[in-house]
Design a protein around this motif. Structure first.
Motif, short mmCIF file in Angstrom:
data_model
loop_
_atom_site.label_atom_id
_atom_site.label_comp_id
_atom_site.label_asym_id
_atom_site.label_seq_id
_atom_site.Cartn_x
_atom_site.Cartn_y
_atom_site.Cartn_z
N PHE A 1 -38.41 14.33 135.82
CA PHE A 1 -38.79 13.10 135.12
C PHE A 1 -37.99 12.96 133.82
O PHE A 1 -37.47 11.88 133.50
CB PHE A 1 -40.29 13.13 134.81
N ASN A 2 -37.86 14.06 133.07
CA ASN A 2 -37.11 14.01 131.82
C ASN A 2 -35.65 13.62 132.06
O ASN A 2 -35.08 12.81 131.32
CB ASN A 2 -37.16 15.37 131.12
N LEU A 3 -35.05 14.19 133.09
CA LEU A 3 -33.65 13.88 133.39
C LEU A 3 -33.48 12.42 133.79
O LEU A 3 -32.57 11.73 133.33
CB LEU A 3 -33.15 14.78 134.52
N LYS A 4 -34.36 11.94 134.66
CA LYS A 4 -34.26 10.55 135.10
C LYS A 4 -34.43 9.59 133.94
O LYS A 4 -33.71 8.58 133.84
CB LYS A 4 -35.30 10.27 136.19
N GLU A 5 -35.36 9.88 133.05
CA GLU A 5 -35.57 9.01 131.90
C GLU A 5 -34.37 9.05 130.95
O GLU A 5 -33.97 8.03 130.38
CB GLU A 5 -36.84 9.42 131.15
N ALA A 6 -33.79 10.25 130.78
CA ALA A 6 -32.62 10.37 129.90
C ALA A 6 -31.45 9.56 130.43
O ALA A 6 -30.79 8.83 129.69
CB ALA A 6 -32.24 11.84 129.75
N PHE A 7 -31.18 9.68 131.74
CA PHE A 7 -30.06 8.93 132.30
C PHE A 7 -30.36 7.44 132.37
O PHE A 7 -29.46 6.61 132.24
CB PHE A 7 -29.71 9.47 133.69
N LYS A 8 -31.61 7.09 132.55
CA LYS A 8 -31.98 5.68 132.51
C LYS A 8 -31.68 5.10 131.12
O LYS A 8 -31.12 4.00 131.00
CB LYS A 8 -33.47 5.52 132.84
N SER A 9 -32.04 5.84 130.08
CA SER A 9 -31.78 5.40 128.72
C SER A 9 -30.29 5.28 128.45
O SER A 9 -29.83 4.34 127.80
CB SER A 9 -32.42 6.37 127.71
N GLN A 10 -29.53 6.23 128.95
CA GLN A 10 -28.10 6.21 128.69
C GLN A 10 -27.40 5.09 129.47
O GLN A 10 -26.44 4.50 128.98
CB GLN A 10 -27.48 7.56 129.01
N ASN A 11 -27.88 4.78 130.66
CA ASN A 11 -27.33 3.63 131.37
C ASN A 11 -27.63 2.33 130.64
O ASN A 11 -26.80 1.42 130.59
CB ASN A 11 -27.89 3.58 132.80
#
Length: 357
Positions: free
Chosen positions: A177-187
């Motif tokens: 979940f943390n990884l997906k949210e981080a990459f979502k934010s960066q996109n």
């Protein structure tokens, strides 16, 4: 008789202290194992074949920039797919092998600590109780929580260990979940950064066009005033925000290479219609080239993010297997020491009861 009972009570207290010391030493051993694994160097270099594909990809990118034909674009897309597939395969293989080695280390530690606990239980506890207690080690429930109003330091330690074990057991759920949210934010940040750069290019284009065609200056001033009202969103430029994205590297940003609009030769007055048309054509070509360069950079940034996501998700998926084993080790350790202390508490109660009679 009183001396025997007093000696037994003292032995129980001494043994409980030994149990707590043994538990602490086992916890330290687990932390040391974790530190050893984290600091062990692993050769993570890509294969020669993948490095060669990446080199060809870079060459194809440069070729498409200089000669943007349909054939060159298709060739670049094929190379990029090959790089993506090879990168995914090699990344998964690397973390699979690393995790297998780590699991062997944890399994060896688990067996070592298990033998230590068994030896302690038999030689330091059971051989001295002589039937004073009837409770067996299987009578204690696996999971316990601190009783409301009676929380002790030991209860807090036990709860902290339970939460830590739960985190390890559900590693992928939390870290995924943390990884997906981080990459979502960066996109989202990529979208924001490039959108602002596109607006800057469009504004520059309109300014230059209004100089070539003065009749358009009024509409340009109106749009410029409207754009000035829009305040930039600082979310993706906060250094503190970026530090919180701990699992990912910094996001690529638009570079100066996407700013080819040439201001040399700008004129404020034009008399010849043909000259005006030529300057407009030149401006249109420069603006179109700038936008193509910007779109390419944005696509490259997204591809880079996707490749980073593939790598980190592959690592998380393999690490989950290792963390599940650590959770099992923590559970078995927690159950053992809880049962051992309860057996000693029962022995103490039995001793006090005999003293009263």
């Amino acid at each position: 008789m009183a001396n025997i009972i007093n000696n037994r009570e003292q032995w129980i207290e001494d043994t409980k202290a030994k149990v707590k010391a043994l538990k602490k030493s086992h916890t330290v051993a687990r932390y040391q194992q974790d530190l050893t694994i984290e600091t062990t160097h692993r050769d993570s270099r890509y294969s020669f074949g993948l490095m060669e594909l990446m080199r060809q990809e870079e060459a194809a990118i440069l070729l498409c920039q200089s000669t943007p034909t349909e054939f060159n674009n298709r060739h670049l897309q094929q190379l990029q797919k090959q790089v993506d597939d090879a990168l995914r395969t090699e990344t998964q293989d690397f973390f699979l092998k690393s995790t297998q080695l780590n699991i062997k280390c944890w399994t060896a530690l688990q067996e070592k600590l298990g033998r230590s606990r068994q030896h302690f239980k038999q030689h330091e506890v059971l051989n001295h109780l002589h039937g004073f207690v009837s409770q067996s080690f299987s009578d204690v429930k696996k999971e316990s929580r601190p009783s409301p109003g009676m929380v002790t330091p030991e209860d807090l330690d036990a709860e902290a260990e339970r939460l830590e074990a739960d985190y390890y057991r559900h590693w992928m759920q939390y870290e995924g979940f943390n990884l997906k949210e981080a990459f979502k934010s960066q996109n989202l940040r990529v979208d924001r950064d490039w959108q602002q750069h596109e607006k800057a290019l469009a504004e520059d284009y309109r300014t230059r066009r209004s100089k070539i065609v003065p009749s358009e200056s009024h509409s340009h001033n109106h749009s410029a005033n409207h754009a000035a009202v829009e305040a930039p969103d600082p979310r993706w430029h906060s250094a503190e925000k970026q530090k919180r994205l701990i699992h990912t590297a910094p996001v690529l940003a638009p570079s100066k290479h996407s700013q080819p609009l040439n201001h040399s030769g700008d004129a404020t007055h034009h008399t010849g219609g043909s000259r005006t048309t030529a300057e407009l054509d030149k401006l249109e070509r420069e603006y179109a080239a700038s936008m193509r360069s910007l779109e390419k950079q944005k696509a490259d940034a997204r591809r880079w993010l996707n490749r980073q996501q593939v790598r980190l998700m592959a690592q998380a998926e393999e690490t989950q297997k290792e963390k599940a084993l650590v959770a099992d080790l923590m559970d078995s350790q927690s159950i053992y020491f809880k049962q051992l202390l309860e057996v000693l508490d029962q022995a103490k109660s039995h001793t006090i009861s005999r003293q009263e009679h």
